[in-house]
Scaffold this motif. Structure first.
Motif, PDB file in Angstrom:
ATOM      1  N   TYR A   1       0.834  -1.197   0.000  1.00 43.54           N
ATOM      2  CA  TYR A   1       0.000   0.000   0.000  1.00 43.54           C
ATOM      3  C   TYR A   1       0.874   1.253   0.000  1.00 43.54           C
ATOM      4  CZ  TYR A   1      -3.646   3.313   1.423  1.00 43.54           C
ATOM      5  OH  TYR A   1      -4.508   4.376   1.491  1.00 43.54           O
ATOM      6  N   GLY A   2       1.937   1.239   0.783  1.00 43.35           N
ATOM      7  CA  GLY A   2       2.856   2.368   0.801  1.00 43.35           C
ATOM      8  C   GLY A   2       3.485   2.611  -0.559  1.00 43.35           C
TER       9      GLY A   2
ATOM     10  N   ALA B   1       6.171  11.747   0.648  1.00 37.58           N
ATOM     11  CA  ALA B   1       5.531  12.658   1.599  1.00 37.58           C
ATOM     12  C   ALA B   1       4.027  12.390   1.666  1.00 37.58           C
ATOM     13  CB  ALA B   1       5.800  14.109   1.211  1.00 37.58           C
ATOM     14  N   TYR B   2       3.415  12.120   0.523  1.00 35.59           N
ATOM     15  CA  TYR B   2       1.988  11.805   0.492  1.00 35.59           C
ATOM     16  C   TYR B   2       1.727  10.483   1.200  1.00 35.59           C
ATOM     17  CZ  TYR B   2      -2.655  10.685  -1.315  1.00 35.59           C
ATOM     18  OH  TYR B   2      -3.979  10.337  -1.420  1.00 35.59           O
ATOM     19  N   ARG B   3       2.591   9.490   0.950  1.00 33.58           N
ATOM     20  CA  ARG B   3       2.460   8.210   1.645  1.00 33.58           C
ATOM     21  C   ARG B   3       2.479   8.422   3.151  1.00 33.58           C
ATOM     22  NH1 ARG B   3       7.838   5.144   1.785  1.00 33.58           N
ATOM     23  NH2 ARG B   3       8.099   6.877   3.251  1.00 33.58           N
ATOM     24  N   ASP B   4       3.435   9.193   3.637  1.00 28.04           N
ATOM     25  CA  ASP B   4       3.550   9.415   5.076  1.00 28.04           C
ATOM     26  C   ASP B   4       2.346  10.171   5.629  1.00 28.04           C
ATOM     27  OD1 ASP B   4       5.960   8.134   4.890  1.00 28.04           O
ATOM     28  OD2 ASP B   4       7.188   9.940   5.070  1.00 28.04           O
ATOM     29  N   GLU B   5       1.812  11.102   4.837  1.00 26.15           N
ATOM     30  CA  GLU B   5       0.623  11.847   5.263  1.00 26.15           C
ATOM     31  C   GLU B   5      -0.573  10.915   5.416  1.00 26.15           C
ATOM     32  OE1 GLU B   5      -2.443  15.201   3.413  1.00 26.15           O
ATOM     33  OE2 GLU B   5      -0.481  14.877   2.489  1.00 26.15           O
ATOM     34  N   VAL B   6      -0.773  10.032   4.441  1.00 25.82           N
ATOM     35  CA  VAL B   6      -1.891   9.085   4.513  1.00 25.82           C
ATOM     36  C   VAL B   6      -1.708   8.130   5.684  1.00 25.82           C
ATOM     37  CG1 VAL B   6      -3.078   7.195   3.334  1.00 25.82           C
ATOM     38  CG2 VAL B   6      -2.420   9.247   2.059  1.00 25.82           C
TER      39      VAL B   6
END
Length: 257
Positions: A187-188, A198-203
């Motif tokens: 998923y990541g 950065a978007y991955r970490d935000e989600v």
């Protein structure tokens, strides 16, 4: 790079409150208003929309009423209405701005009555034998302990008419930690390819803060335990699944369930 960690439901007290979740969704009406793309962070969102609408049409072809729980901007109702343009639709969501957008869009797509209710499904009395189809998309992962899950699934069963169907699309977890870690990394990778790390970490951050998903098997078993006999898996990819259940018809006033 931020370490990838599976979602967990171990510490409910550190999760976002209902008020905090409502406040976030109040600000995200536009993001949840894309019928074609669905929710970008959800793998296979357009496919899940299509599968649930078609399954509802095939299983409950005589449907007259739809309950859309956690309706957001109304995407799932709109997709179902492509098959049933006459349905009476009841929209339920925590966010009033989401409901307003959903009512605006759904009212244009049906000749039936549209009702909106701003409420938490855990607290809402949705009645008995009221609906032919129920959709619950990207909402049940906000449930916390086992009692809440059981109570909400029981509500769904009770509120369906015999022959009615329930359809769920949601984030899930896996029972085995090794499999969960594998799927979480997949998923990541999807989120990174979609935008960037950065978007991955935000989600991942808001999932960790807000969500308490359960395994697909937990939910399928729970559907059986509250009374459903027929349970169907429509689709699963990584940490997302679409599935449903049918309340069997009755004969001579005796329910087959």
């Amino acid at each position: 790079m931020k370490t990838l960690k599976p979602a967990t439901h171990a510490s409910f007290d550190r999760k976002s409150t209902v008020h905090e979740i409502r406040a976030r969704f109040d600000q995200e009406v536009e993001r949840f208003s894309n019928l074609q793309a669905g929710q970008h962070a959800t793998i296979d969102a357009p496919l899940s929309l299509a599968l649930i609408a078609e399954a509802a049409a095939r299983v409950t072809p005589q449907a007259e009423s739809l309950l859309d729980v956690g309706c957001g901007a109304g995407n799932y109702s709109l997709k179902v209405l492509e098959r049933f343009p006459h349905l009476n639709v009841t929209l339920v969501d925590l966010s009033q701005p989401m409901l307003e957008r959903a009512v605006e869009r759904v009212a244009r797509a049906t000749t039936g009555k549209v009702t909106s209710v701003q409420a938490d499904i855990r607290e809402l009395n949705i009645g008995e034998s009221c609906f032919d189809v129920i959709c619950a998309a990207a909402v049940l992962h906000h449930l916390r302990d086992d009692e809440e899950w059981h109570r909400v699934f029981s509500k769904f069963y009770d509120s369906l008419r015999p022959g009615g169907s329930l359809w769920v699309s949601d984030l899930i977890e896996h029972s085995d930690k090794r499999v969960q870690a594998m799927m979480w990394k997949r998923y990541g990778d999807y989120l990174t390819q979609l935008k960037n790390e950065a978007y991955r970490d935000e989600v991942f951050e808001y999932i960790s803060r807000e969500d308490t998903p359960r395994s697909l098997m937990f939910q399928l078993n729970l559907l059986h335990s509250v009374g459903f006999r027929d349970v169907e898996i429509l689709h699963k990819n990584s940490c997302f699944a679409s599935f449903g259940a049918i309340r069997l018809r009755s004969a001579a006033g005796v329910a087959f369930d």
